[in-house]
Design a protein around this motif. Structure first.
Motif, PDB file in Angstrom:
ATOM      1  N   VAL A  36       0.729  -0.993  -0.119  1.00  4.55           N
ATOM      2  CA  VAL A  36       0.186   0.314   0.334  1.00  4.55           C
ATOM      3  C   VAL A  36       0.387   1.171  -0.026  1.00  4.55           C
ATOM      4  O   VAL A  36       0.787   1.884  -0.650  1.00  4.55           O
ATOM      5  CB  VAL A  36      -1.326  -0.103   1.111  1.00  4.55           C
ATOM      6  CG1 VAL A  36      -1.192   1.290   1.250  1.00  4.55           C
ATOM      7  CG2 VAL A  36      -1.427  -1.195   1.017  1.00  4.55           C
ATOM      8  N   VAL A  37       2.268   1.009   0.680  1.00  6.28           N
ATOM      9  CA  VAL A  37       2.841   2.615   1.298  1.00  6.28           C
ATOM     10  C   VAL A  37       3.702   3.111  -0.288  1.00  6.28           C
ATOM     11  O   VAL A  37       3.273   4.277  -0.767  1.00  6.28           O
ATOM     12  CB  VAL A  37       3.364   2.492   2.704  1.00  6.28           C
ATOM     13  CG1 VAL A  37       5.086   3.490   1.924  1.00  6.28           C
ATOM     14  CG2 VAL A  37       2.723   2.585   3.635  1.00  6.28           C
ATOM     15  N   ARG A  39       3.007   1.926  -3.694  1.00  6.41           N
ATOM     16  CA  ARG A  39       1.631   1.825  -4.230  1.00  6.41           C
ATOM     17  C   ARG A  39       1.163   3.206  -4.349  1.00  6.41           C
ATOM     18  O   ARG A  39       1.805   3.870  -5.253  1.00  6.41           O
ATOM     19  CB  ARG A  39       0.775   1.533  -4.427  1.00  6.41           C
ATOM     20  CG  ARG A  39      -0.238   1.858  -5.466  1.00  6.41           C
ATOM     21  CD  ARG A  39      -1.849   0.751  -5.393  1.00  6.41           C
ATOM     22  NE  ARG A  39      -2.147   1.737  -4.002  1.00  6.41           N
ATOM     23  CZ  ARG A  39      -3.116   0.816  -3.369  1.00  6.41           C
ATOM     24  NH1 ARG A  39      -3.427  -0.041  -2.727  1.00  6.41           N
ATOM     25  NH2 ARG A  39      -3.483   1.314  -1.725  1.00  6.41           N
ATOM     26  N   ASP A  40       1.257   3.884  -2.781  1.00 11.06           N
ATOM     27  CA  ASP A  40       0.409   5.164  -3.323  1.00 11.06           C
ATOM     28  C   ASP A  40       1.658   6.311  -3.341  1.00 11.06           C
ATOM     29  O   ASP A  40       1.486   6.971  -3.500  1.00 11.06           O
ATOM     30  CB  ASP A  40       0.002   5.331  -1.582  1.00 11.06           C
ATOM     31  CG  ASP A  40      -1.443   4.834  -1.094  1.00 11.06           C
ATOM     32  OD1 ASP A  40      -2.127   4.581  -2.107  1.00 11.06           O
ATOM     33  OD2 ASP A  40      -1.576   5.030  -0.287  1.00 11.06           O
ATOM     34  N   MET A  41       2.890   6.474  -3.073  1.00 10.42           N
ATOM     35  CA  MET A  41       4.116   6.566  -3.363  1.00 10.42           C
ATOM     36  C   MET A  41       4.113   7.021  -4.551  1.00 10.42           C
ATOM     37  O   MET A  41       4.516   7.839  -5.039  1.00 10.42           O
ATOM     38  CB  MET A  41       5.198   6.450  -2.545  1.00 10.42           C
ATOM     39  CG  MET A  41       6.370   7.006  -2.992  1.00 10.42           C
ATOM     40  SD  MET A  41       8.484   6.745  -2.129  1.00 10.42           S
ATOM     41  CE  MET A  41       7.346   7.043   0.162  1.00 10.42           C
ATOM     42  N   HIS A  43       2.201   6.348  -7.149  1.00 13.18           N
ATOM     43  CA  HIS A  43       1.301   7.072  -7.610  1.00 13.18           C
ATOM     44  C   HIS A  43       1.033   8.058  -7.323  1.00 13.18           C
ATOM     45  O   HIS A  43       1.127   9.301  -8.119  1.00 13.18           O
ATOM     46  CB  HIS A  43      -0.137   7.125  -7.220  1.00 13.18           C
ATOM     47  CG  HIS A  43      -0.953   5.595  -8.241  1.00 13.18           C
ATOM     48  ND1 HIS A  43      -1.201   5.191  -9.392  1.00 13.18           N
ATOM     49  CD2 HIS A  43      -0.325   4.131  -7.741  1.00 13.18           C
ATOM     50  CE1 HIS A  43      -1.719   4.565  -9.856  1.00 13.18           C
ATOM     51  NE2 HIS A  43      -1.229   3.325  -8.967  1.00 13.18           N
ATOM     52  N   ALA A  44       1.848   8.889  -6.202  1.00 12.19           N
ATOM     53  CA  ALA A  44       1.382  10.314  -5.750  1.00 12.19           C
ATOM     54  C   ALA A  44       3.149  10.584  -6.784  1.00 12.19           C
ATOM     55  O   ALA A  44       3.314  12.244  -7.623  1.00 12.19           O
ATOM     56  CB  ALA A  44       2.369  10.735  -4.075  1.00 12.19           C
ATOM     57  N   ARG A 116       1.365   7.192   5.807  1.00 14.23           N
ATOM     58  CA  ARG A 116       0.680   6.157   5.754  1.00 14.23           C
ATOM     59  C   ARG A 116       0.796   4.922   6.034  1.00 14.23           C
ATOM     60  O   ARG A 116      -0.129   3.921   6.233  1.00 14.23           O
ATOM     61  CB  ARG A 116       1.239   6.183   4.615  1.00 14.23           C
ATOM     62  CG  ARG A 116       0.670   6.853   2.914  1.00 14.23           C
ATOM     63  CD  ARG A 116      -0.297   6.997   2.418  1.00 14.23           C
ATOM     64  NE  ARG A 116      -0.850   7.592   1.588  1.00 14.23           N
ATOM     65  CZ  ARG A 116      -0.559   8.560   1.189  1.00 14.23           C
ATOM     66  NH1 ARG A 116      -0.472   9.881   2.583  1.00 14.23           N
ATOM     67  NH2 ARG A 116      -1.435   9.607  -0.115  1.00 14.23           N
ATOM     68  N   TRP A 120      -2.388   2.745   7.329  1.00  9.20           N
ATOM     69  CA  TRP A 120      -2.999   1.475   7.442  1.00  9.20           C
ATOM     70  C   TRP A 120      -3.225   1.133   8.807  1.00  9.20           C
ATOM     71  O   TRP A 120      -4.093   0.294   9.134  1.00  9.20           O
ATOM     72  CB  TRP A 120      -1.764   0.974   6.983  1.00  9.20           C
ATOM     73  CG  TRP A 120      -1.595  -0.886   6.210  1.00  9.20           C
ATOM     74  CD1 TRP A 120      -2.569  -1.124   5.734  1.00  9.20           C
ATOM     75  CD2 TRP A 120      -1.281  -1.792   7.088  1.00  9.20           C
ATOM     76  NE1 TRP A 120      -2.369  -2.039   5.340  1.00  9.20           N
ATOM     77  CE2 TRP A 120      -1.761  -2.864   6.574  1.00  9.20           C
ATOM     78  CE3 TRP A 120      -0.891  -1.082   8.192  1.00  9.20           C
ATOM     79  CZ2 TRP A 120      -1.726  -4.105   6.737  1.00  9.20           C
ATOM     80  CZ3 TRP A 120      -0.611  -2.642   9.016  1.00  9.20           C
ATOM     81  CH2 TRP A 120      -0.678  -4.158   8.270  1.00  9.20           C
TER      82      TRP A 120
END
Length: 129
Positions: A36-37, A39-41, A43-44, A116, A120
């Motif tokens: 999750v971390v 993936r989010d990074m 995309h950011a 993040r 979570w």
């Protein structure tokens, strides 16, 4: 992506420290949280690269892509626009936009990652109730 000698290597070297940090972090935490971390990074960072891309026709900004690799534990961010290196290393005010974006992320990554992970943990805590 075309290779322009040391230029591509230079851009990649700007994130080597961040990549090493993410690899050690993902080895120490729950794999689901690490995914999750990361993936989010990814995309950011992609969003910031698009935002910081200079726009004349919109072609450069529109050609940013993100590909998941290594079972969602890594991502490849790339731009296939033929002239991206000329823009990045040229004389215009926009020169260096990729390097500046990646350097900004190197500096803000620890706080982003911490937030993040906390989100979570909070999500898992709520799910367990």
């Amino acid at each position: 992506m075309k290779q322009y000698g040391d230029r591509d290597a230079h851009i990649r070297s700007n994130v080597d420290e961040l990549n090493r940090y993410l690899q050690t972090l993902s080895a120490k935490m729950d794999p689901e949280c690490a995914k999750v971390v990361i993936r989010d990074m990814a995309h950011a960072i992609l969003a910031d690269l698009k935002l910081n891309s200079p726009v004349v026709t919109g072609n450069l900004r529109g050609n940013w892509n993100l590909t998941e690799i290594a079972n969602a534990m890594a991502y490849h961010i790339y731009n296939n626009t033929e002239y991206i290196f000329h823009v990045e290393y040229g004389q215009a005010a926009s020169a260096g936009f990729v390097r500046r974006t990646l350097e900004d992320w190197r500096l803000k990554a620890p706080e982003f990652i911490r937030s993040r992970i906390e989100a979570w943990i909070e999500k898992k805590r709520r799910e367990a109730q």
